[in-house]
Design a protein around this motif. Structure first.
Motif, PDB file in Angstrom:
ATOM      1  N   GLY A 133      29.765  49.624  30.547  1.00 16.53           N
ATOM      2  CA  GLY A 133      29.879  48.806  31.755  1.00 16.53           C
ATOM      3  C   GLY A 133      31.241  48.829  32.407  1.00 16.53           C
ATOM      4  N   HIS A 134      31.965  49.931  32.236  1.00 14.85           N
ATOM      5  CA  HIS A 134      33.241  50.025  32.932  1.00 14.85           C
ATOM      6  C   HIS A 134      33.010  49.872  34.441  1.00 14.85           C
ATOM      7  N   SER A 135      33.968  49.281  35.123  1.00 13.49           N
ATOM      8  CA  SER A 135      33.747  49.007  36.560  1.00 13.49           C
ATOM      9  C   SER A 135      33.536  50.295  37.355  1.00 13.49           C
ATOM     10  N   TRP A 184      40.528  45.018  40.780  1.00 13.31           N
ATOM     11  CA  TRP A 184      41.646  45.246  41.694  1.00 13.31           C
ATOM     12  C   TRP A 184      42.909  45.694  40.963  1.00 13.31           C
ATOM     13  N   ALA A 185      42.911  45.603  39.653  1.00 15.28           N
ATOM     14  CA  ALA A 185      44.113  45.986  38.889  1.00 15.28           C
ATOM     15  C   ALA A 185      43.954  47.346  38.228  1.00 15.28           C
ATOM     16  N   ILE A 186      42.777  47.961  38.357  1.00 16.32           N
ATOM     17  CA  ILE A 186      42.533  49.211  37.634  1.00 16.32           C
ATOM     18  C   ILE A 186      43.061  50.402  38.421  1.00 16.32           C
ATOM     19  N   GLY A 197      43.850  47.035  32.978  1.00 12.37           N
ATOM     20  CA  GLY A 197      44.182  47.119  34.405  1.00 12.37           C
ATOM     21  C   GLY A 197      45.668  47.307  34.562  1.00 12.37           C
ATOM     22  N   SER A 198      46.078  48.592  34.676  1.00 10.43           N
ATOM     23  CA  SER A 198      47.490  48.927  34.876  1.00 10.43           C
ATOM     24  C   SER A 198      48.405  48.351  33.795  1.00 10.43           C
ATOM     25  N   MET A 199      47.891  48.246  32.578  1.00  9.47           N
ATOM     26  CA  MET A 199      48.790  47.837  31.489  1.00  9.47           C
ATOM     27  C   MET A 199      49.709  49.023  31.195  1.00  9.47           C
TER      28      MET A 199
HETATM   29  P1  PGA Z   1      44.356  51.708  34.137  1.00  8.41           P
HETATM   30  O1  PGA Z   1      42.804  51.747  33.732  1.00  8.41           O
HETATM   31  O2  PGA Z   1      45.120  51.319  32.911  1.00  8.41           O
HETATM   32  O3  PGA Z   1      44.658  53.098  34.607  1.00  8.41           O
HETATM   33  O4  PGA Z   1      44.479  50.693  35.232  1.00  8.41           O
HETATM   34  C1  PGA Z   1      42.261  50.812  32.844  1.00  8.41           C
HETATM   35  C2  PGA Z   1      40.786  51.045  32.701  1.00  8.41           C
HETATM   36  O5  PGA Z   1      40.141  51.404  33.695  1.00  8.41           O
HETATM   37  O6  PGA Z   1      40.217  50.885  31.608  1.00  8.41           O
END
Ligand code: PGA
Length: 255
Positions: A97-99, A173-175, A215-217
């Motif tokens: 279920g990844h976005s 929005w953070a991915i 998300g952008s970690m």
């Molecule tokens: P990101 O992706 O760390 O490049 O934001 C995270 C994810 O989609 O699982």
């Protein structure tokens, strides 16, 4: 709530990156870099790299995951891969279920539940992704979205099944945008998700559930995010593709 009740899990989501030979190179860098990790480490690689990843990671502290699975055992499902196939390839984890699958490949709450149930019924750990869109956050309905997604994903699961579930909170929005949720936003969302799980099951299940932030970690924000009481690790996209970055995140999660 005591974090020591649950595993801290750092999982790399390589997405559609790295050929099998490139994967092999990266894994050979990763193995010595993170052998001292004090957290669980998973790399979720493309299907074509599963075999090489499983072979190289055997006997190390790195587990191998896939990025999707089908909910039927076998049959006329062109392009899909079954849980049994994954297990035979040495896989122990699977992202569900990844976005990006919800956004681009028609994944719905119902199919997320079917895939997750199939995965856990066969003993895989399902890393179930939930998270709100930017417009949903701006409209103040983040909690409604998370509640709907979590309840749907865990529908018909038993308490035993939950031992094979990780939830990844990934605000859409953070991915891949470089925009990270603040540690407070991440912490609040993960706390909210734990509350839903307590409502659905009980306090023990909620207390022992690993909830990741994704998300952008990256190496500069990981420590603060991972220090949040309800954040038990991360699902890492971009920063999992460079050994030095991934090592920094593993170090942060090992504290
Ligand atoms: P990101 O992706 O760390 O490049 O934001 C995270 C994810 O989609 O699982």
């Amino acid at each position: 709530m005591d974090k020591s009740n649950r595993a801290t899990v750092l999982a790399g989501n390589w997405k559609m990156n790295k050929t099998a030979s490139e994967a092999s190179e990266l894994i050979k860098e990763l193995i010595p870099a993170i052998e001292g990790a004090n957290c669980d480490v998973v790399i979720c690689v493309p299907y074509t790299s599963l075999d090489v990843a499983a072979r190289l990671c055997k006997g190390t502290n790195i587990s191998v995951g896939a990025q999707n699975c089908h909910y039927e055992e076998s049959g006329a499902f062109t392009g899909e891969v079954s849980v049994t196939m994954l297990i035979e390839s040495g896989v122990t984890h699977v992202i569900v279920g990844h976005s990006e699958r919800r956004q681009y490949f028609g994944e719905t709450d119902i199919t997320v539940n079917l895939r997750a149930r199939k995965a856990v019924s066969k003993g895989l750990i399902a890393i179930i992704c939930v998270g709100e869109l930017l417009e949903e956050r701006e409209a103040g309905i983040t909690e409604d979205v998370l509640s709907r997604q979590v309840k749907a994903a865990l529908s018909d699961m038993t308490q035993e099944d939950m031992e094979h579930v990780i939830i990844a909170y990934e605000p859409v929005w953070a991915i891949g945008t470089g925009k990270t949720a603040t540690s407070q936003q991440a912490g609040e969302a993960c706390r909210f998700i734990r509350g839903i799980v307590e409502e659905l099951f009980n306090a023990d299940v909620a207390k022992s559930l690993t909830i990741q932030y994704g998300g952008s970690m990256n190496p500069s924000n990981a420590e603060e995010l991972l220090a949040q009481e309800h954040v038990d690790g991360g699902l890492i996209g971009g920063a999992s593709l460079k050994a030095s970055d991934f090592k920094s995140l593993v170090d942060a999660a090992s504290k």
